[in-house]
Design a protein around this motif. Structure first.
Motif, PDB file in Angstrom:
ATOM      1  N   MET A   5      32.915  48.821  37.984  1.00  0.00           N
ATOM      2  CA  MET A   5      33.685  48.308  39.079  1.00  0.00           C
ATOM      3  C   MET A   5      33.067  47.175  39.606  1.00  0.00           C
ATOM      4  O   MET A   5      32.167  47.495  40.504  1.00  0.00           O
ATOM      5  CB  MET A   5      34.315  49.446  39.721  1.00  0.00           C
ATOM      6  N   ASP A   6      33.321  46.135  39.629  1.00  0.00           N
ATOM      7  CA  ASP A   6      32.540  45.010  40.357  1.00  0.00           C
ATOM      8  C   ASP A   6      33.302  44.655  41.768  1.00  0.00           C
ATOM      9  O   ASP A   6      34.162  45.107  42.141  1.00  0.00           O
ATOM     10  CB  ASP A   6      32.642  43.879  39.382  1.00  0.00           C
ATOM     11  N   HIS A   7      32.925  43.425  42.183  1.00  0.00           N
ATOM     12  CA  HIS A   7      33.216  43.134  43.637  1.00  0.00           C
ATOM     13  C   HIS A   7      34.578  42.611  43.639  1.00  0.00           C
ATOM     14  O   HIS A   7      35.402  43.070  44.593  1.00  0.00           O
ATOM     15  CB  HIS A   7      32.277  41.782  43.996  1.00  0.00           C
ATOM     16  N   LEU A  15      41.880  34.706  41.301  1.00  0.00           N
ATOM     17  CA  LEU A  15      42.263  35.152  39.914  1.00  0.00           C
ATOM     18  C   LEU A  15      43.626  34.508  39.651  1.00  0.00           C
ATOM     19  O   LEU A  15      44.555  34.527  40.443  1.00  0.00           O
ATOM     20  CB  LEU A  15      42.198  36.444  39.515  1.00  0.00           C
ATOM     21  N   SER A  16      44.013  34.534  38.544  1.00  0.00           N
ATOM     22  CA  SER A  16      45.113  33.916  37.919  1.00  0.00           C
ATOM     23  C   SER A  16      46.003  35.319  37.874  1.00  0.00           C
ATOM     24  O   SER A  16      45.587  36.639  37.835  1.00  0.00           O
ATOM     25  CB  SER A  16      45.103  33.387  36.334  1.00  0.00           C
ATOM     26  N   GLN A  17      47.358  35.376  37.805  1.00  0.00           N
ATOM     27  CA  GLN A  17      48.154  36.410  37.965  1.00  0.00           C
ATOM     28  C   GLN A  17      47.734  37.222  36.434  1.00  0.00           C
ATOM     29  O   GLN A  17      47.666  38.536  36.711  1.00  0.00           O
ATOM     30  CB  GLN A  17      49.713  35.810  38.026  1.00  0.00           C
ATOM     31  N   PRO A  18      47.866  36.835  35.378  1.00  0.00           N
ATOM     32  CA  PRO A  18      47.643  37.547  34.219  1.00  0.00           C
ATOM     33  C   PRO A  18      46.222  38.210  34.371  1.00  0.00           C
ATOM     34  O   PRO A  18      46.119  39.437  34.119  1.00  0.00           O
ATOM     35  CB  PRO A  18      47.509  36.507  33.092  1.00  0.00           C
ATOM     36  N   ALA A  19      45.074  37.462  34.737  1.00  0.00           N
ATOM     37  CA  ALA A  19      43.849  38.049  34.958  1.00  0.00           C
ATOM     38  C   ALA A  19      43.915  39.262  36.114  1.00  0.00           C
ATOM     39  O   ALA A  19      43.374  40.314  35.474  1.00  0.00           O
ATOM     40  CB  ALA A  19      42.867  37.223  35.371  1.00  0.00           C
ATOM     41  N   VAL A  20      44.544  39.103  37.189  1.00  0.00           N
ATOM     42  CA  VAL A  20      44.677  40.275  38.082  1.00  0.00           C
ATOM     43  C   VAL A  20      45.604  41.426  37.588  1.00  0.00           C
ATOM     44  O   VAL A  20      45.143  42.497  37.980  1.00  0.00           O
ATOM     45  CB  VAL A  20      44.953  39.647  39.633  1.00  0.00           C
ATOM     46  N   THR A  21      46.522  41.012  36.850  1.00  0.00           N
ATOM     47  CA  THR A  21      47.403  42.200  36.203  1.00  0.00           C
ATOM     48  C   THR A  21      46.476  43.099  35.401  1.00  0.00           C
ATOM     49  O   THR A  21      46.653  44.394  35.310  1.00  0.00           O
ATOM     50  CB  THR A  21      48.749  41.474  35.481  1.00  0.00           C
ATOM     51  N   GLU A  22      45.843  42.458  34.474  1.00  0.00           N
ATOM     52  CA  GLU A  22      45.017  43.008  33.301  1.00  0.00           C
ATOM     53  C   GLU A  22      44.004  43.938  34.335  1.00  0.00           C
ATOM     54  O   GLU A  22      43.828  45.097  33.798  1.00  0.00           O
ATOM     55  CB  GLU A  22      44.391  42.161  32.792  1.00  0.00           C
ATOM     56  N   ARG A  23      43.211  43.444  35.228  1.00  0.00           N
ATOM     57  CA  ARG A  23      42.363  44.506  35.932  1.00  0.00           C
ATOM     58  C   ARG A  23      43.089  45.726  36.643  1.00  0.00           C
ATOM     59  O   ARG A  23      42.355  46.739  36.620  1.00  0.00           O
ATOM     60  CB  ARG A  23      41.563  43.448  37.026  1.00  0.00           C
ATOM     61  N   VAL A  24      44.150  45.483  37.124  1.00  0.00           N
ATOM     62  CA  VAL A  24      44.894  46.486  37.884  1.00  0.00           C
ATOM     63  C   VAL A  24      45.132  47.477  36.774  1.00  0.00           C
ATOM     64  O   VAL A  24      45.123  48.723  37.003  1.00  0.00           O
ATOM     65  CB  VAL A  24      46.309  45.958  38.395  1.00  0.00           C
ATOM     66  N   ARG A  60      43.809  48.040  33.786  1.00  0.00           N
ATOM     67  CA  ARG A  60      42.586  48.717  33.467  1.00  0.00           C
ATOM     68  C   ARG A  60      42.131  49.887  34.613  1.00  0.00           C
ATOM     69  O   ARG A  60      41.618  51.074  34.069  1.00  0.00           O
ATOM     70  CB  ARG A  60      41.444  48.083  33.369  1.00  0.00           C
ATOM     71  N   MET A  61      42.279  49.574  35.972  1.00  0.00           N
ATOM     72  CA  MET A  61      42.076  50.651  36.759  1.00  0.00           C
ATOM     73  C   MET A  61      42.998  51.736  37.030  1.00  0.00           C
ATOM     74  O   MET A  61      42.741  52.870  37.069  1.00  0.00           O
ATOM     75  CB  MET A  61      41.924  49.922  38.448  1.00  0.00           C
ATOM     76  N   GLU A  62      44.315  51.269  36.653  1.00  0.00           N
ATOM     77  CA  GLU A  62      45.393  52.282  36.593  1.00  0.00           C
ATOM     78  C   GLU A  62      45.053  53.176  35.249  1.00  0.00           C
ATOM     79  O   GLU A  62      45.009  54.733  35.438  1.00  0.00           O
ATOM     80  CB  GLU A  62      46.539  51.683  36.240  1.00  0.00           C
ATOM     81  N   GLU A  63      44.577  52.896  33.970  1.00  0.00           N
ATOM     82  CA  GLU A  63      44.354  53.410  33.045  1.00  0.00           C
ATOM     83  C   GLU A  63      43.080  54.505  33.050  1.00  0.00           C
ATOM     84  O   GLU A  63      42.910  55.503  32.775  1.00  0.00           O
ATOM     85  CB  GLU A  63      44.034  52.748  31.590  1.00  0.00           C
TER      86      GLU A  63
END
Length: 153
Positions: free
Chosen positions: A1-3, A29-38, A40-43
């Motif tokens: 998990m980064d900054h 971040l762009s909407q798709p990039a932040v959605t992907e990070r969220v 991954r953290m959910e998974e």
């Protein structure tokens, strides 16, 4: 998990209904990039769920207390706690008592009635909450708070 992930968590823990577009703007971040990070953290189970904070007073829960409980009837006591709408939290603890409960009721009278229901399971001490100067703190501090903490170390 980064900054950036920590920044995302900071914003989500204080406003879980923030849009992914707005969240992306907050963390750069762009909407798709932040959605992907969220996602991954959910998974990974870092983000377990999203909740709504309800004002206890607005729904008639005006009395809060912590109860230190000692019992030898753990299974029966836990069944009682699970079925009681007044038990908000239940923690197994070490020491003289085996459980710490957080209980919210309509009044101190109903808190007393709750205690009377507990009598058959063991002994307890009720600690009535008078006020909560620090009700809930966020697990991930803001960037400013994190910087101040780092300077102290």
């Amino acid at each position: 998990m980064d900054h950036v992930d920590k920044q995302i968590l900071y914003y989500l823990q204080s406003q879980a209904r923030i849009s992914m577009t707005e969240l992306g703007k907050c963390v750069g971040l762009s909407q798709p990039a932040v959605t992907e990070r969220v996602r991954r953290m959910e998974e990974k189970g870092i983000i377990e769920e999203y909740r709504t904070m309800i004002s206890p007073e607005k729904i008639g829960k005006r009395a809060a207390a912590y109860i230190l409980f000692r019992t030898r009837e753990c299974h029966a006591f836990l069944d009682f706690c699970r079925s009681s709408p007044d038990v908000i939290e239940c923690h197994r603890i070490s020491g003289e008592h085996n459980y710490l409960l957080k209980v919210m009721t309509e009044s101190t009278r109903s808190l007393e009635e709750f205690g009377n229901q507990c009598d058959k399971y063991g002994t307890y001490t009720i600690l009535i909450v008078m006020s909560s100067p620090i009700d809930t703190k966020l697990l991930i501090p803001s960037l400013e708070e994190a910087s101040a903490i780092a300077e102290l170390d």
